[in-house]
Design a protein around this motif. Structure first.
Motif, PDB file in Angstrom:
ATOM      1  N   TYR A 170      27.169 -43.662   8.950  1.00 21.37           N
ATOM      2  CA  TYR A 170      26.136 -43.663   7.914  1.00 21.37           C
ATOM      3  C   TYR A 170      25.651 -45.084   7.649  1.00 21.37           C
ATOM      4  CZ  TYR A 170      24.148 -43.123   3.180  1.00 21.37           C
ATOM      5  OH  TYR A 170      23.339 -43.143   2.080  1.00 21.37           O
ATOM      6  N   ALA A 216      23.593 -46.678  10.730  1.00 25.07           N
ATOM      7  CA  ALA A 216      22.240 -46.122  10.848  1.00 25.07           C
ATOM      8  C   ALA A 216      21.346 -46.588   9.702  1.00 25.07           C
ATOM      9  CB  ALA A 216      22.313 -44.590  10.876  1.00 25.07           C
ATOM     10  N   ALA A 249      14.214 -35.492   3.932  1.00 27.15           N
ATOM     11  CA  ALA A 249      15.161 -35.576   5.049  1.00 27.15           C
ATOM     12  C   ALA A 249      16.575 -35.842   4.547  1.00 27.15           C
ATOM     13  CB  ALA A 249      14.723 -36.687   6.008  1.00 27.15           C
ATOM     14  N   THR A 287      19.710 -33.419   5.505  1.00 26.12           N
ATOM     15  CA  THR A 287      20.897 -33.956   6.180  1.00 26.12           C
ATOM     16  C   THR A 287      22.138 -33.875   5.279  1.00 26.12           C
ATOM     17  OG1 THR A 287      20.200 -36.198   5.501  1.00 26.12           O
ATOM     18  CG2 THR A 287      19.622 -35.477   7.724  1.00 26.12           C
ATOM     19  N   GLY A 330      27.580 -36.728  13.179  1.00 30.94           N
ATOM     20  CA  GLY A 330      26.159 -36.676  13.526  1.00 30.94           C
ATOM     21  C   GLY A 330      25.269 -36.499  12.312  1.00 30.94           C
ATOM     22  N   ALA A 331      25.691 -35.629  11.394  1.00 30.07           N
ATOM     23  CA  ALA A 331      24.908 -35.409  10.174  1.00 30.07           C
ATOM     24  C   ALA A 331      24.894 -36.661   9.302  1.00 30.07           C
ATOM     25  CB  ALA A 331      25.478 -34.221   9.399  1.00 30.07           C
ATOM     26  N   ALA A 363      22.386 -39.127  10.736  1.00 28.84           N
ATOM     27  CA  ALA A 363      21.030 -38.689  10.370  1.00 28.84           C
ATOM     28  C   ALA A 363      20.757 -38.933   8.890  1.00 28.84           C
ATOM     29  CB  ALA A 363      20.859 -37.203  10.710  1.00 28.84           C
ATOM     30  N   GLN A 364      21.771 -38.745   8.055  1.00 31.02           N
ATOM     31  CA  GLN A 364      21.612 -38.993   6.622  1.00 31.02           C
ATOM     32  C   GLN A 364      21.339 -40.478   6.356  1.00 31.02           C
ATOM     33  OE1 GLN A 364      25.158 -38.595   4.200  1.00 31.02           O
ATOM     34  NE2 GLN A 364      24.044 -37.538   2.574  1.00 31.02           N
ATOM     35  N   ALA A 406      19.846 -42.516   8.434  1.00 28.54           N
ATOM     36  CA  ALA A 406      18.471 -42.765   8.874  1.00 28.54           C
ATOM     37  C   ALA A 406      17.464 -42.305   7.821  1.00 28.54           C
ATOM     38  CB  ALA A 406      18.223 -42.057  10.204  1.00 28.54           C
ATOM     39  N   ALA A 407      17.729 -41.159   7.195  1.00 25.88           N
ATOM     40  CA  ALA A 407      16.832 -40.666   6.143  1.00 25.88           C
ATOM     41  C   ALA A 407      16.830 -41.613   4.948  1.00 25.88           C
ATOM     42  CB  ALA A 407      17.273 -39.266   5.709  1.00 25.88           C
TER      43      ALA A 407
END
Length: 483
Positions: free
Chosen positions: A74, A77, A104, A108, A123-124, A127-128, A130-131
């Motif tokens: 987290y 990213a 997003a 996520t 993975g989540a 992505a979280q 990045a959001a």
């Protein structure tokens, strides 16, 4: 030391700095509340996981290396994409990117809460992060573009207070949610709780947040973006994973890449600046004294704080066998003291200028010293009341430092570069937060098997005291007067 004035930019319609500023767009109290909710969510989620890690490990059979990735993925990213998020907001519209990023973040967060395996959760989480990087830079840029003078100073003080409180509140909230086991959700509730907050935030943002963008939008700096990503990943990923994986060859190779990637990034950005293009991180921004000196101070300040929060969460739960609620409640005095100092900050700054940051460092150091003495004296019979004075004094010091420092760092950034300036500041903060967990956390966990929990905690706190001493010295070089 001679006094240097830190000026607040006042863009006017005659200067094509920012479309919303020229049009007279104003951020209402409801709009400010909404963007501050967006600022709180990513920071809460960085820290909320600390007290949930034992439950995640037990449920998903994650193991140390996977737990490090859940935390570090987290953060990496988030840090890598923050400056790009600021640039995209300047170009495509900050309100639009805020809405996209918040939506997003909600999706996520739901994916994190429903993750069936440890790898799915990693993975989540990436992505979280990045959001969050799309959403957060728009907060500072919107404040810079839609407020002026005293209103901007108050808004920036509230932003700094929100940032600091979110870090502490994350662990408190995490402990309460894990213990509450809402509808049998256990650790999953620390992520699922974001979903209704995001829905509310989206409704409010549509109604109350004005659209702003730069009148001189720049295209995406692809080489700069890739080199910044390589620099941060090559540093943060091996430091995050190294201890848990036994420092395999790839971690050392990655660390060896870092200085070359960082040098290539700087040279590429300087060349773009001199060629008349707009780099991802304009070197001209770093010529602003307030931003440059503030960044140097932000790194050890954030590194020490995040390391302390991670180590305390582990020590209280595994060393003292406290439950997640007790481990979270132990930090309540820190949150209360931080909030009180944040409220008093603007008044103190008006009287003492940037020396408030110096005094805050001294208070924080005193709090950590009290914590250290309490650990050495009362371990393993420490309780919430015994820890309260130390964490309260440390929180008071943090509350005197962070809001003032953030306000100062962006005070000279032009409105048309608000997104980039905010992105640079938050990238430095977020990278340092991730480094704090990776370095102080790894030091502590490496010492525990041989030295025991109390001695490992003692050494880690002594290292943090050294970093606090560095922040005090660096604070003496800050511009003295803030306006």
């Amino acid at each position: 030391m001679s006094e240097t004035t830190v000026r607040t930019n006042h863009p006017s319609p005659s200067r094509p700095a920012d479309r919303a500023a020229a049009a007279g767009a104003v951020l209402t109290p409801l709009g400010l509340f909404t963007v501050l909710v967006g600022a709180a969510l990513p920071l809460i989620d960085f820290f909320i996981v600390n007290v949930a890690l034992p439950a995640i490990d037990s449920d998903l059979d994650a193991g140390p290396a996977m737990l490090e990735l859940i935390v570090g993925g987290y953060g990496v990213a988030y840090a890598v994409l923050l400056v790009l998020g600021g640039r995209l907001g300047d170009t495509a519209g900050r309100r639009r990117l805020f809405l996209i990023g918040m939506a997003a973040f909600g999706v996520t967060s739901l994916a994190c809460g429903l993750a069936p395996t440890a790898w799915t959760l990693v993975g989540a989480r990436v992505a979280q992060g990045a959001a969050a990087a799309l959403m957060l830079p728009q907060v500072l840029a919107t404040i810079q573009a839609t407020t002026q003078g005293p209103r901007r100073a108050r808004a920036m003080s509230l932003y700094g207070a929100t940032a600091g409180l979110s870090m502490v509140a994350g662990q408190i909230l995490g402990g309460v949610l894990v213990a509450a086991d809402v509808a049998g959700s256990g650790w999953r509730s620390v992520f699922l709780v974001n979903v209704p907050v995001v829905v509310l935030g989206l409704v409010l943002a549509v109604r109350a947040v004005p659209e702003t963008r730069s009148d001189r939008p720049a295209s995406v700096d692809v080489p700069g973006t890739l080199l910044l990503a390589l620099s941060l990943v090559s540093l943060l990923l091996p430091l995050t994973e190294g201890r848990a994986t036994g420092w395999p060859l790839w971690t050392w190779l990655s660390l060896a890449v870092f200085p070359f990637a960082a040098a290539a990034f700087y040279l590429t950005e300087r060349h773009a600046d001199r060629s008349g293009r707009t780099p991802l991180v304009p070197p001209s921004l770093l010529r602003l004294e307030s931003l440059r000196r503030g960044l140097v101070l932000m790194v050890p300040l954030s590194l020490g704080f995040s390391g302390f929060m991670f180590v305390v969460a582990v020590a209280l739960q595994q060393g003292l066998r406290m439950g997640p609620v007790a481990a979270g409640l132990a930090l309540v005095p820190m949150a209360v003291a931080f909030f009180a100092a944040s409220l008093a900050g603007p008044r103190l700054v008006g009287r003492f200028g940037s020396r408030v940051v110096t005094a805050g460092g001294l208070f924080q150091g005193l709090g950590i010293l009290l914590f250290l003495l309490t650990v050495r004296t009362d371990w393993p019979d420490l309780g919430l009341l015994g820890l309260a004075p130390a964490v309260a004094v440390a929180g008071l010091g943090q509350g005197m430092q962070l809001p003032v420092l953030m306000r100062m760092m962006l005070s000279d950034v032009p409105a048309d570069r608000a997104g980039v300036g905010g992105g640079v500041m938050i990238t430095a903060q977020q990278s340092a937060l991730a480094l704090g967990v990776a370095t102080l956390g790894s030091l502590f966990l490496a010492l525990v098997p041989g030295a025991g929990m109390r001695s490992a905690l003692t050494v880690t706190l002594l290292v943090q005291l050294g970093m606090i001493a560095l922040t005090v010295l660096l604070s003496l070089r800050l511009p003295r007067v803030l306006r």
